[in-house]
Scaffold this motif. Structure first.
Motif, PDB file in Angstrom:
ATOM      1  N   ASP A 143       0.826  -1.218   0.000  1.00  0.00           N
ATOM      2  CA  ASP A 143       0.000   0.000   0.000  1.00  0.00           C
ATOM      3  C   ASP A 143       0.860   1.269   0.000  1.00  0.00           C
ATOM      4  O   ASP A 143       0.401   2.328  -0.421  1.00  0.00           O
ATOM      5  CB  ASP A 143      -0.937   0.003   1.218  1.00  0.00           C
ATOM      6  CG  ASP A 143      -2.065  -1.016   1.056  1.00  0.00           C
ATOM      7  OD1 ASP A 143      -2.609  -1.133  -0.055  1.00  0.00           O
ATOM      8  OD2 ASP A 143      -2.381  -1.711   2.036  1.00  0.00           O
ATOM      9  N   ARG A 198      -9.525  -7.646  -1.093  1.00  0.00           N
ATOM     10  CA  ARG A 198      -8.720  -6.597  -1.735  1.00  0.00           C
ATOM     11  C   ARG A 198      -8.909  -6.699  -3.248  1.00  0.00           C
ATOM     12  O   ARG A 198      -8.907  -7.800  -3.812  1.00  0.00           O
ATOM     13  CB  ARG A 198      -7.231  -6.761  -1.385  1.00  0.00           C
ATOM     14  CG  ARG A 198      -6.938  -6.537   0.096  1.00  0.00           C
ATOM     15  CD  ARG A 198      -5.485  -6.812   0.421  1.00  0.00           C
ATOM     16  NE  ARG A 198      -4.582  -5.865  -0.185  1.00  0.00           N
ATOM     17  CZ  ARG A 198      -3.990  -4.847   0.440  1.00  0.00           C
ATOM     18  NH1 ARG A 198      -4.234  -4.637   1.729  1.00  0.00           N
ATOM     19  NH2 ARG A 198      -3.156  -4.045  -0.190  1.00  0.00           N
ATOM     20  N   ARG A 210      -6.225   0.515  -5.599  1.00  0.00           N
ATOM     21  CA  ARG A 210      -7.255  -0.355  -5.015  1.00  0.00           C
ATOM     22  C   ARG A 210      -8.621   0.260  -5.262  1.00  0.00           C
ATOM     23  O   ARG A 210      -8.795   1.472  -5.136  1.00  0.00           O
ATOM     24  CB  ARG A 210      -6.999  -0.537  -3.518  1.00  0.00           C
ATOM     25  CG  ARG A 210      -5.846  -1.480  -3.246  1.00  0.00           C
ATOM     26  CD  ARG A 210      -5.513  -1.549  -1.777  1.00  0.00           C
ATOM     27  NE  ARG A 210      -6.569  -2.169  -0.988  1.00  0.00           N
ATOM     28  CZ  ARG A 210      -6.553  -2.219   0.344  1.00  0.00           C
ATOM     29  NH1 ARG A 210      -5.537  -1.708   1.021  1.00  0.00           N
ATOM     30  NH2 ARG A 210      -7.552  -2.796   0.999  1.00  0.00           N
ATOM     31  N   SER A 212     -11.808   0.606  -3.673  1.00  0.00           N
ATOM     32  CA  SER A 212     -12.355   0.393  -2.334  1.00  0.00           C
ATOM     33  C   SER A 212     -13.856   0.069  -2.349  1.00  0.00           C
ATOM     34  O   SER A 212     -14.323  -0.733  -1.532  1.00  0.00           O
ATOM     35  CB  SER A 212     -12.064   1.591  -1.427  1.00  0.00           C
ATOM     36  OG  SER A 212     -12.439   2.771  -2.076  1.00  0.00           O
ATOM     37  N   GLU A 215     -14.215  -3.501  -3.022  1.00  0.00           N
ATOM     38  CA  GLU A 215     -13.764  -4.279  -1.865  1.00  0.00           C
ATOM     39  C   GLU A 215     -14.876  -4.371  -0.815  1.00  0.00           C
ATOM     40  O   GLU A 215     -15.145  -5.437  -0.260  1.00  0.00           O
ATOM     41  CB  GLU A 215     -12.510  -3.639  -1.249  1.00  0.00           C
ATOM     42  CG  GLU A 215     -11.297  -3.750  -2.156  1.00  0.00           C
ATOM     43  CD  GLU A 215     -10.053  -3.105  -1.571  1.00  0.00           C
ATOM     44  OE1 GLU A 215     -10.166  -2.374  -0.564  1.00  0.00           O
ATOM     45  OE2 GLU A 215      -8.967  -3.320  -2.136  1.00  0.00           O
TER      46      GLU A 215
END
Ligand SMILES: Cc1cc2nc3c(=O)[nH]c(=O)nc-3n(C[C@H](O)[C@H](O)[C@H](O)COP(=O)(O)OP(=O)(O)OC[C@H]3O[C@@H](n4cnc5c(N)ncnc54)[C@H](O)[C@@H]3O)c2cc1C
Length: 266
Positions: A143, A198, A210, A212, A215
């Protein structure tokens, strides 16, 4: 003409010392990116430091509930490794679809991760699995590692030694490959991990990122249907002769759904 010196240190420690003493030197791994970059005169290193033969950068092992892959491991070795296929089959699948046989036989995971091409496959796997990048100086979480197009947290002279992937419960990678280079027009890595779901996207934006919202939705319901209400905005997506922003935004949704179905074995 090119003007650089070539050196081939015998150990990782020697490489580190050399890079510290020569700030304009660059490590040379598989050369799949660095050599074309030199040919295009986009880089002018003082020295090429050949790290290709270093045993300390080789090897694949499962240790402490993580799959550890040496930075000098070539894509073909990851694709074919029984250890990778058993521990994280999605990663073997990802490696097996990088470029063509010549690229897979020369390119290395360390070179790919260090280069952080916005259309490369490994960054999606590394970020999607929440891997740790182990360098000759420290450990960096995925990250914090990827910082945008061709940019990483690596400091000058810092060398990736291995990448450590925590074992997921399930994972899958799906990409829409550029028909000529096989780079990802869009690639999505979905992983169900001990710390939740993820989703990492490569190829669509200026760097791996990513997603989100996906997710959160998949964390509640691991199903392609859970993504139905989500739309990716074309703002900030890549646009070039190969595809518009809107096209790439749509690909993010389509590839994520396909990755989820693959993860579910459908
Ligand atoms: C025709 C073609 C098609 C391709 N298709 C794809 C594709 O479909 N998907 C994909 O993901 N990639 C693709 N690639 C890129 C390929 O995967 C390369 O292997 C990768 O980008 C670079 O790896 P390398 O080992 O060749 O590194 P090199 O070219 O040797 O080095 C790349 C950069 O990383 C640095 N570096 C290398 N090793 C380390 C290390 N251990 N620590 C710190 N810095 C390091 C070098 O100094 C250099 O700056 C393609 C390349 C080509 C030429």
């Amino acid at each position: 003409m090119y003007s650089f010196n070539y050196v081939k240190p015998k150990s990782l420690a020697e490489v580190g010392e050399f890079l510290n003493a020569n700030p304009d030197a660059r490590p040379l791994a598989g050369g799949m990116t660095l050599i074309p970059t030199l040919k295009a005169r986009l880089a002018q290193p003082s020295h090429l430091v050949d790290i290709g033969g270093l045993d300390e950068l080789k090897g694949i092992e499962v240790k402490n509930n993580a799959l550890q892959i040496g930075a000098g491991t070539r894509h073909v070795e990851v694709a074919r490794s029984p250890k990778v296929r058993e521990a994280i089959p999605a990663l073997a699948d990802l490696a097996n679809h990088i470029g063509d046989p010549a690229v897979r036989n020369c390119g290395t995971i360390g070179g790919s991760v260090a280069n952080n091409d916005p259309a490369a496959d490994y960054p999606a796997g590394v970020l999607g699995l929440g891997a740790t990048i182990v360098t000759n100086k420290r450990e960096i979480g995925a990250d914090d590692f990827f910082q945008g197009m061709f940019t990483t947290a690596l400091e000058p002279g810092e060398l990736i030694v291995r990448v450590s992937f925590p074992l997921p419960k399930r994972a899958a990678y799906q990409k829409f490959a550029h028909p000529a280079s096989r780079y990802a027009m869009c690639g999505v890595f979905v992983a169900e991990t001990g710390n939740g779901v993820r989703v990492a996207v490569t190829g669509a934006g200026p760097g791996v990122y990513r997603w989100s919202e996906a997710e959160a939705a998949l964390g509640k319901n691991m199903s392609a249907d859970a993504l139905a209400g989500l739309a990716t905005s074309p703002d900030g997506m890549n646009e070039d002769i190969h595809g518009t922003r809107e096209y790439r935004a749509n690909l993010v949704n389509v590839m994520t759904k396909r990755a989820v179905n693959k993860l579910l074995g459908r």
